[in-house]
Write an enzyme that holds these catalytic residues in place. Structure first.
Site, PDB file in Angstrom:
ATOM      1  N   LYS A 162       2.183   4.622   1.537  1.00 34.74           N
ATOM      2  CA  LYS A 162       2.283   5.138   2.911  1.00 34.74           C
ATOM      3  C   LYS A 162       1.973   6.627   2.864  1.00 34.74           C
ATOM      4  O   LYS A 162       2.718   7.405   2.302  1.00 34.74           O
ATOM      5  CB  LYS A 162       3.671   4.886   3.497  1.00 34.74           C
ATOM      6  CG  LYS A 162       3.778   5.312   4.949  1.00 34.74           C
ATOM      7  CD  LYS A 162       5.073   4.789   5.576  1.00 34.74           C
ATOM      8  CE  LYS A 162       5.093   4.960   7.079  1.00 34.74           C
ATOM      9  NZ  LYS A 162       5.237   6.321   7.516  1.00 34.74           N
TER      10      LYS A 162
ATOM     11  N   GLU B 240       0.856  -1.200   0.000  1.00 34.03           N
ATOM     12  CA  GLU B 240       0.000   0.000   0.000  1.00 34.03           C
ATOM     13  C   GLU B 240       0.877   1.230   0.000  1.00 34.03           C
ATOM     14  O   GLU B 240       2.012   1.183   0.439  1.00 34.03           O
ATOM     15  CB  GLU B 240      -0.863   0.056   1.277  1.00 34.03           C
ATOM     16  CG  GLU B 240      -1.903  -1.022   1.354  1.00 34.03           C
ATOM     17  CD  GLU B 240      -2.581  -1.056   2.718  1.00 34.03           C
ATOM     18  OE1 GLU B 240      -2.427  -0.102   3.501  1.00 34.03           O
ATOM     19  OE2 GLU B 240      -3.247  -2.045   2.996  1.00 34.03           O
TER      20      GLU B 240
HETATM   21  P1  AMP Z   1       5.610   5.432  11.402  1.00 32.06           P
HETATM   22  O1  AMP Z   1       4.731   6.536  11.986  1.00 32.06           O
HETATM   23  O2  AMP Z   1       6.765   5.942  10.622  1.00 32.06           O
HETATM   24  O3  AMP Z   1       5.944   4.398  12.457  1.00 32.06           O
HETATM   25  O4  AMP Z   1       4.737   4.651  10.328  1.00 32.06           O
HETATM   26  C1  AMP Z   1       3.535   4.036  10.647  1.00 32.06           C
HETATM   27  C2  AMP Z   1       2.402   5.004  10.393  1.00 32.06           C
HETATM   28  O5  AMP Z   1       2.239   5.217   8.999  1.00 32.06           O
HETATM   29  C3  AMP Z   1       1.064   4.479  10.828  1.00 32.06           C
HETATM   30  O6  AMP Z   1       0.836   4.651  12.201  1.00 32.06           O
HETATM   31  C4  AMP Z   1       0.112   5.315  10.008  1.00 32.06           C
HETATM   32  O7  AMP Z   1      -0.160   6.515  10.695  1.00 32.06           O
HETATM   33  C5  AMP Z   1       0.923   5.663   8.759  1.00 32.06           C
HETATM   34  N1  AMP Z   1       0.418   5.069   7.501  1.00 32.06           N
HETATM   35  C6  AMP Z   1       0.343   5.719   6.334  1.00 32.06           C
HETATM   36  N2  AMP Z   1      -0.131   4.928   5.363  1.00 32.06           N
HETATM   37  C7  AMP Z   1      -0.379   3.716   5.922  1.00 32.06           C
HETATM   38  C8  AMP Z   1      -0.878   2.487   5.416  1.00 32.06           C
HETATM   39  N3  AMP Z   1      -1.214   2.304   4.149  1.00 32.06           N
HETATM   40  N4  AMP Z   1      -0.986   1.453   6.310  1.00 32.06           N
HETATM   41  C9  AMP Z   1      -0.629   1.611   7.604  1.00 32.06           C
HETATM   42  N5  AMP Z   1      -0.158   2.754   8.129  1.00 32.06           N
HETATM   43  C10 AMP Z   1      -0.018   3.811   7.307  1.00 32.06           C
END
Ligand code: AMP
Length: 575
Positions: free
Chosen positions: A266, A264
């Site tokens: 991000k 997916e």
């Molecule tokens: P990080 O904040 O860098 O740990 O990355 C995880 C976060 O990415 C999640 O908590 C979501 O807020 C965000 N995110 C963005 N797109 C997605 C997606 N397709 N699936 C899951 N999380 C996502």
């Protein structure tokens, strides 16, 4: 249960170094809180066992409940000072804190009781003993105090509690109020202790905790209804669950470990959990942050989206992203201007527009989906976001796309598209995985950004096929080894047609030889490339291969003589 009993046991737990013993002490505490006498004394809701299961973790309210006591340290010092006597003021409490270092010990160092103004504690007689329930009820009243004079009201209520405390009780009351219990009891301890105390399997406790997000309720139900009661607990619309989290990972791991990866985009925004019940009177819509804080009022676009799109009760997991007029994503900083805003929301909305994108569905139309595989949850998500009344239903906006693939090239091009569209990159998910609230597991991986990049000389290429027949592609990459150039890999994917046209124009004048589609290039152009890892490999003359090389850009500022060396590749490989 008397608060003195709770404090006494908290003291025992704090003094216990062994984890297993801590679980046993918490089990005993829960059993004592749940036993007949406790139950008989509690004719209201919640029961003491419920309160104790939270207090022992330093919580007053359920984890899903964003109610706070809203007591700053100064308010607490003030209440302690008043209960400690006329000679003591808040500064004195702060001085002792500077000396002793911990608020519980400071509170315990005073002699409380007998201060005027509220039923003074005489030191004798059970009827005056503070109970766990009274503490809870007073703190609930205190949390509800609002408006002018509310800080004074809070101090009065807290003073009333401290005034009835022994030093042991004061220690734990002060810590509870400031959410610093520090007796070494984490969530896992309460989970295990609940299983032991009420003789229920720990996995069932775990599941019940995931859906309810309340250690108190789980302890009470385990006591009252055992495993069947726990199994009957469901998600509830309006009560947020912890978000499933991702860890950093690579494409290599994802395709090696899973049959295929769910890929997916991000999105670079802020995590939201949407709870929507169109069947409620006037439709209920609530939006929570990743920390389960309510952010509904700050995000009217999300509420409107829910009202327009969702026909059945749902709990969706997603991201809210700031967008420009064309609907293209804006950097994360922009969404922050909106996310927790409490005032002037309408004005802020004029400046920054947000829109939700959902990637998971935890509940749809009465069915909890946490235990379903990701792919089924995503199908449900698509279904709830699609207008069923439409004869040719198109998924509406707000659905995150999902590709199932085990092809690294396809993953690269999804990544390139994501970056091109202004997103952060890609997420790789195990298609079979269930939704584990609060877990940072291997099932969701955010692709690690390149730690290092390499500047490589382009020494060869291939003419493309079909639509790309007039473009050079599949570029051969080399590094310097003294005066020689040694190959380390090929970069083919993740480059748009537009970029390929540009690169062809740049490289074509340097063609030294051609054989079939293969082209030999004289060293002239340097590419910056990212990669996941470097492996030793007989395929390339350097003896190393870049795994998943990605084109980052042309180093127009570098000549081949400035490109990276084999020595650097060796050192990166071993680091
Ligand atoms: P990080 O904040 O860098 O740990 O990355 C995880 C976060 O990415 C999640 O908590 C979501 O807020 C965000 N995110 C963005 N797109 C997605 C997606 N397709 N699936 C899951 N999380 C996502």
């Amino acid at each position: 249960m008397e608060f003195a009993t709770f404090a006494d046991r908290a003291g025992t737990i704090e003094a216990e170094p062994a984890d297993l013993e801590v679980v046993a002490h918490v089990r005993d505490l829960l059993e004592a809180a749940a036993d007949g006498s406790g139950r008989a004394a509690d004719d209201g809701d919640p029961r003491t066992v419920e309160i104790v299961a939270r207090f022992v973790q330093g919580r007053v309210f359920p984890a899903w409940d964003s109610t706070t006591l809203d007591i700053g340290p100064t308010t607490c010092y003030e209440a302690i000072a008043r209960a400690a006597g006329t000679n003591v003021d808040a500064d004195d409490v702060e001085d002792r804190l500077a000396e002793i270092g911990e608020i519980g010990d400071v509170a315990a160092s005073y002699d409380f009781g007998g201060q005027q103004g509220l039923g003074a504690f005489t030191g004798g007689g059970d009827s005056d003993a503070l109970t766990v329930r009274e503490v809870y009820e007073t703190l609930t009243e205190l949390a509800a105090a609002e408006g002018s004079g509310s800080q004074d009201r809070k101090i009065d209520l807290l003073f009333g509690l401290f005034n009835r405390c022994s030093s042991a009780e004061a220690r734990y009351l002060a810590r509870l109020v400031l959410s610093e219990m520090r007796i070494g009891v984490g969530e896992g301890t309460v989970r295990d202790a609940t299983a032991d105390a009420f003789d229920v399997p720990v996995e069932h406790v775990e599941r019940a905790l995931q859906v309810s997000n309340d250690y108190g309720e789980v302890a009470r139900i385990a006591d009252e209804a055992g495993v069947d009661g726990l199994d009957a607990m469901d998600l509830e619309i309006g009560r947020p669950v912890q978000a499933m989290l991702a860890q950093a990972g690579t494409v290599t791991d994802a395709i090696e470990e899973w049959d295929a990866a769910a890929v997916e985009w991000k999105y670079d925004g802020a995590r939201i959990q949407l709870h929507h019940d169109p069947t409620a009177d006037g439709a209920e819509t609530r939006v929570f942050s990743r920390n389960m804080e309510e952010v509904t009022d700050a995000l009217p676009e999300v509420v409107e989206f829910a009202a327009e799109t969702l026909d059945v009760p749902t709990i969706l997991d997603g991201e809210v992203v700031a967008v420009d007029e064309a609907g293209d994503p804006l950097p994360f900083q922009e969404v922050l201007k909106r996310f927790r805003r409490k005032h002037d929301v309408a004005k802020a909305r004029e400046e920054v527009t947000v829109r939700p994108v959902f990637f998971d569905c935890l509940h749809a139309d009465g069915a909890d989906l946490l235990g379903e595989p990701l792919t089924s949850r995503h199908e449900r998500l698509e279904a709830v976001l699609t207008d069923a009344a439409d004869a040719d239903p198109e998924p509406v906006e707000g659905l995150s796309l999902l590709w199932l693939t085990d092809d690294p090239d396809e993953i690269e091009s999804i990544d390139a598209d994501a970056l091109e569209a202004g997103h952060e990159g890609i997420m790789l998910k195990d298609p079979e995985s269930t939704y584990s609230p609060g877990r940072r597991g291997k099932h969701w991986r955010k692709r690690k950004p390149d730690v290092e990049t390499l500047d490589c000389v382009v020494t060869g290429a291939e003419w493309g096929e079909g639509r790309r027949a007039t473009y050079l592609g599949t570029f051969e990459l080399s590094v310097r080894d003294g005066d020689e150039l040694e190959t380390v890999g090929k970069v083919a994917t993740g480059i748009t047609d537009e970029k390929l046209a540009e690169l062809t124009e740049l490289l074509e004048p340097h063609i030294a030889a051609e054989e079939g589609q293969a082209v030999e290039l004289e060293p002239a152009v340097v590419f910056e490339v990212g990669y996941e890892e470097i492996q030793t490999s007989p395929t390339y003359s350097a003896g190393y291969a870049l795994r998943f090389p990605r084109f980052v850009g042309v180093r127009h500022d570098k000549a081949p003589a400035d490109a990276d060396t084999l020595e650097r590749v060796e050192s990166l490989q071993s680091s």
